[in-house]
Design an enzyme around this catalytic site. Structure first.
Site, PDB file in Angstrom:
ATOM      1  N   TYR A 142       0.861  -1.183   0.000  1.00 23.15           N
ATOM      2  CA  TYR A 142       0.000   0.000   0.000  1.00 23.15           C
ATOM      3  C   TYR A 142       0.894   1.229   0.000  1.00 23.15           C
ATOM      4  O   TYR A 142       1.865   1.290   0.772  1.00 23.15           O
ATOM      5  CB  TYR A 142      -0.899   0.007   1.232  1.00 23.15           C
ATOM      6  CG  TYR A 142      -1.785   1.230   1.360  1.00 23.15           C
ATOM      7  CD1 TYR A 142      -1.514   2.218   2.306  1.00 23.15           C
ATOM      8  CD2 TYR A 142      -2.901   1.406   0.540  1.00 23.15           C
ATOM      9  CE1 TYR A 142      -2.322   3.342   2.435  1.00 23.15           C
ATOM     10  CE2 TYR A 142      -3.724   2.529   0.662  1.00 23.15           C
ATOM     11  CZ  TYR A 142      -3.420   3.482   1.618  1.00 23.15           C
ATOM     12  OH  TYR A 142      -4.225   4.602   1.743  1.00 23.15           O
ATOM     13  N   ASP A 237       9.383   3.022  -1.193  1.00 27.09           N
ATOM     14  CA  ASP A 237       8.399   3.716  -0.367  1.00 27.09           C
ATOM     15  C   ASP A 237       8.755   3.427   1.096  1.00 27.09           C
ATOM     16  O   ASP A 237       8.407   2.369   1.628  1.00 27.09           O
ATOM     17  CB  ASP A 237       6.991   3.227  -0.708  1.00 27.09           C
ATOM     18  CG  ASP A 237       5.953   3.869   0.189  1.00 27.09           C
ATOM     19  OD1 ASP A 237       4.752   3.602  -0.001  1.00 27.09           O
ATOM     20  OD2 ASP A 237       6.342   4.649   1.089  1.00 27.09           O
ATOM     21  N   LYS A 265       5.188   9.705   8.087  1.00 32.32           N
ATOM     22  CA  LYS A 265       5.051   9.176   9.449  1.00 32.32           C
ATOM     23  C   LYS A 265       6.115   9.719  10.404  1.00 32.32           C
ATOM     24  O   LYS A 265       6.024  10.861  10.866  1.00 32.32           O
ATOM     25  CB  LYS A 265       5.040   7.643   9.389  1.00 32.32           C
ATOM     26  CG  LYS A 265       3.806   7.093   8.629  1.00 32.32           C
ATOM     27  CD  LYS A 265       3.781   5.586   8.627  1.00 32.32           C
ATOM     28  CE  LYS A 265       2.760   5.044   7.656  1.00 32.32           C
ATOM     29  NZ  LYS A 265       1.384   5.041   8.188  1.00 32.32           N
TER      30      LYS A 265
HETATM   31  P1  KE4 Z   1      -0.631   8.599   4.163  1.00 28.83           P
HETATM   32  O1  KE4 Z   1      -1.180   9.231   2.903  1.00 28.83           O
HETATM   33  O2  KE4 Z   1      -1.663   7.802   4.919  1.00 28.83           O
HETATM   34  O3  KE4 Z   1       0.136   9.605   5.032  1.00 28.83           O
HETATM   35  O4  KE4 Z   1       0.529   7.556   3.704  1.00 28.83           O
HETATM   36  C1  KE4 Z   1       0.209   6.562   2.780  1.00 28.83           C
HETATM   37  C2  KE4 Z   1       1.204   5.430   2.909  1.00 28.83           C
HETATM   38  C3  KE4 Z   1       2.216   5.328   1.964  1.00 28.83           C
HETATM   39  N1  KE4 Z   1       3.129   4.340   2.019  1.00 28.83           N
HETATM   40  C4  KE4 Z   1       3.093   3.416   3.011  1.00 28.83           C
HETATM   41  C5  KE4 Z   1       4.115   2.329   3.025  1.00 28.83           C
HETATM   42  C6  KE4 Z   1       2.081   3.470   4.013  1.00 28.83           C
HETATM   43  O5  KE4 Z   1       2.057   2.535   4.988  1.00 28.83           O
HETATM   44  C7  KE4 Z   1       1.132   4.499   3.967  1.00 28.83           C
HETATM   45  C8  KE4 Z   1       0.010   4.608   4.983  1.00 28.83           C
HETATM   46  N2  KE4 Z   1      -0.061   3.585   5.973  1.00 28.83           N
HETATM   47  C9  KE4 Z   1      -1.377   3.333   6.531  1.00 28.83           C
HETATM   48  C10 KE4 Z   1      -1.248   2.203   7.564  1.00 28.83           C
HETATM   49  N3  KE4 Z   1      -0.980   0.961   6.957  1.00 28.83           N
HETATM   50  C11 KE4 Z   1      -1.980   4.565   7.126  1.00 28.83           C
HETATM   51  C12 KE4 Z   1      -3.172   4.298   8.019  1.00 28.83           C
HETATM   52  C13 KE4 Z   1      -4.458   4.719   7.358  1.00 28.83           C
HETATM   53  O6  KE4 Z   1      -4.625   4.544   6.125  1.00 28.83           O
HETATM   54  O7  KE4 Z   1      -5.316   5.222   8.102  1.00 28.83           O
END
Ligand code: KE4
Length: 429
Positions: A142, A237, A265
């Site tokens: 993801y 990523d 993060k």
């Molecule tokens: P955000 O757009 O949520 O800040 O980041 C996206 C993203 C990109 N790349 C990786 C490897 C990620 O894990 C994420 C977002 N992680 C999720 C948890 N698995 C965020 C939690 C959520 O979607 O509420």
């Protein structure tokens, strides 16, 4: 005082599903999500005043624990001087300089407000740089919710069992090729077939969105070899792994250097901040230097940058990551031993400060194996731990996180609660 259930019912009146991000809705595990009111160190408190040891940490950012005094003070001080200017600030330069020092593959960095923005921008940049359209990602990974990436994705899409999203035009999805993670043969075959059409490969160097899946030996090096040979951009990523698996992130830990990296993060310490960056010759294609457009009203926001700088200062202290990994290892080993004592098919593993828990006999090495985990058993475990004051991710397909604030005693309490659950499971049979 309102209960979590009352707050959840109220939230659903004007917020879809009562949440502002799907995985928070507890749909995979059932019950009402906890509405948190306060966090301090390793703990959070919900609206009913119940305390939990937190193993989600806002999905990774809270590597220092909640409300770290130096981070809060830095954010408060920055806020008192102005919340946003939409103009450059010296602090953004300080953060970009620090990122490029800590991540040797980054010669230029652009700050944005979310991981989604970072990966979306990196992909557009790779396509602009190569003049190609085809993107390769991996099933179960993801990278945020931009259209090109919602193809066989992980995290919430896996949690809800629909690994691709409605609303993504077929004409967009056809430019994304999703391959099995850790499958060298499939990767080699794809490059043999259409390698010169591939703009970029984006990968989680440690997958954390189908629970935790470690890269198979040689997999990341093969990605580097194939992309270099065919002129494709390799994007790591590191939104989740960045500064989480090691100070040198996954690219340093595994010794593979990408062309572009994305971070999020941890670098914001809980505030909306992310970044993408890498080779100068590629990054110089980004506006205003080059033809690839990318922008953001709150990019490099001074309050978020202050929180990020304060966080990155703390994680550079000697022994920080060794201690973080030791706590995660203690949790994985302790819960696994407890499960084994009660005959429960369970295993766990950590890489640095992130961990995966799996209700199956051995740790999975790919998406297909993750899908054989007993999600019902996970749900029962989740609720038992929640009841005993330990907050884990409300989905079997998410990695978990410890913070520098978690003590050995905190971890021992989680292990004891898990043992109690496994013993009760055995009695139920
Ligand atoms: P955000 O757009 O949520 O800040 O980041 C996206 C993203 C990109 N790349 C990786 C490897 C990620 O894990 C994420 C977002 N992680 C999720 C948890 N698995 C965020 C939690 C959520 O979607 O509420």
């Amino acid at each position: 005082m309102s209960t979590n259930a009352e707050l959840f019912a109220r939230a659903q009146k004007h917020i879809p599903g009562g949440v502002n991000s799907p995985v928070r809705a507890f749909r995979a595990v059932g019950g009402a999500p906890r509405f948190f009111e306060k966090g301090r160190g390793a703990r959070v408190w919900d609206a009913e005043g119940k305390a939990y040891l937190d193993y989600v940490g806002s999905w990774g950012p809270l590597i220092l624990g909640h409300a770290h005094p130096e981070v809060v003070e830095a954010a408060q001080k920055a806020a008192a001087d102005g919340l946003s200017f939409g103009a450059p600030t010296a602090a953004e330069t300080e953060l970009a300089d620090l990122l490029c020092r800590l991540v040797p593959s980054m010669e230029l960095a652009r700050l944005v407000s979310s991981g989604t923005e970072a990966t979306m921008s990196a992909i557009r940049l790779a396509r602009g740089h190569t003049g190609r359209d085809l993107l390769v990602k991996f099933e179960g990974c993801y990278h945020g919710h931009s259209d090109s990436l919602l193809v066989k994705a992980g995290s919430g899409l896996l949690t809800f069992g629909n690994p691709s999203s409605a609303g993504v035009p077929a004409d967009t999805a056809r430019h994304t090729l999703a391959l099995p993670y850790n499958d060298a043969a499939a990767l080699t075959e794809a490059f043999a077939r259409q390698g010169d059409d591939i703009a970029a490969v984006i990968v989680e160097p440690v997958a954390g969105n189908m629970s935790l899946i470690a890269p198979a030996p040689g997999f990341l090096a093969l990605l580097r070899e194939m992309t270099a040979r065919h002129g494709a951009v390799l994007i790591f990523d590191e939104v989740m792994t960045g500064f989480r698996v090691a100070l040198e992130s996954a690219q340093g830990l595994f010794g593979v250097t990408p062309d572009l990296s994305t971070f999020g993060k941890v670098i914001g310490g809980g505030m909306p901040l992310a970044a993408f960056g890498g080779k100068r010759e590629i990054m110089e294609k980004i506006a205003p230097l080059g033809p690839v457009y990318q922008a953001g009203t709150l990019s490099g926001n001074p309050v978020a940058v202050a929180a990020g700088l304060a966080t990155l200062k703390q994680i550079q202290k000697p022994g920080f990551h060794e201690n973080l990994a030791a706590r995660a290892r203690q949790l994985c080993q302790g819960v696994t031993a407890a499960a084994q004592r009660h005959g429960v098919a369970f295993c766990a593993q950590n890489i640095g400060g992130m961990f995966g828990l799996y209700f199956r006999a051995s740790c999975p090495g790919n998406f297909a194996e993750v899908m054989t985990c007993d999600t019902a058993a996970f749900g029962r475990f989740f609720h038992a731990m929640l009841e005993s004051g330990h907050y884990f991710a409300p989905s079997a397909f998410e990695a978990g996180f410890v913070s520098a604030a978690h003590t050995e005693a905190d971890i021992d309490s989680a292990i004891a609660a898990a043992e109690q659950h496994f013993a009760a499971e055995r009695q139920v049979g």
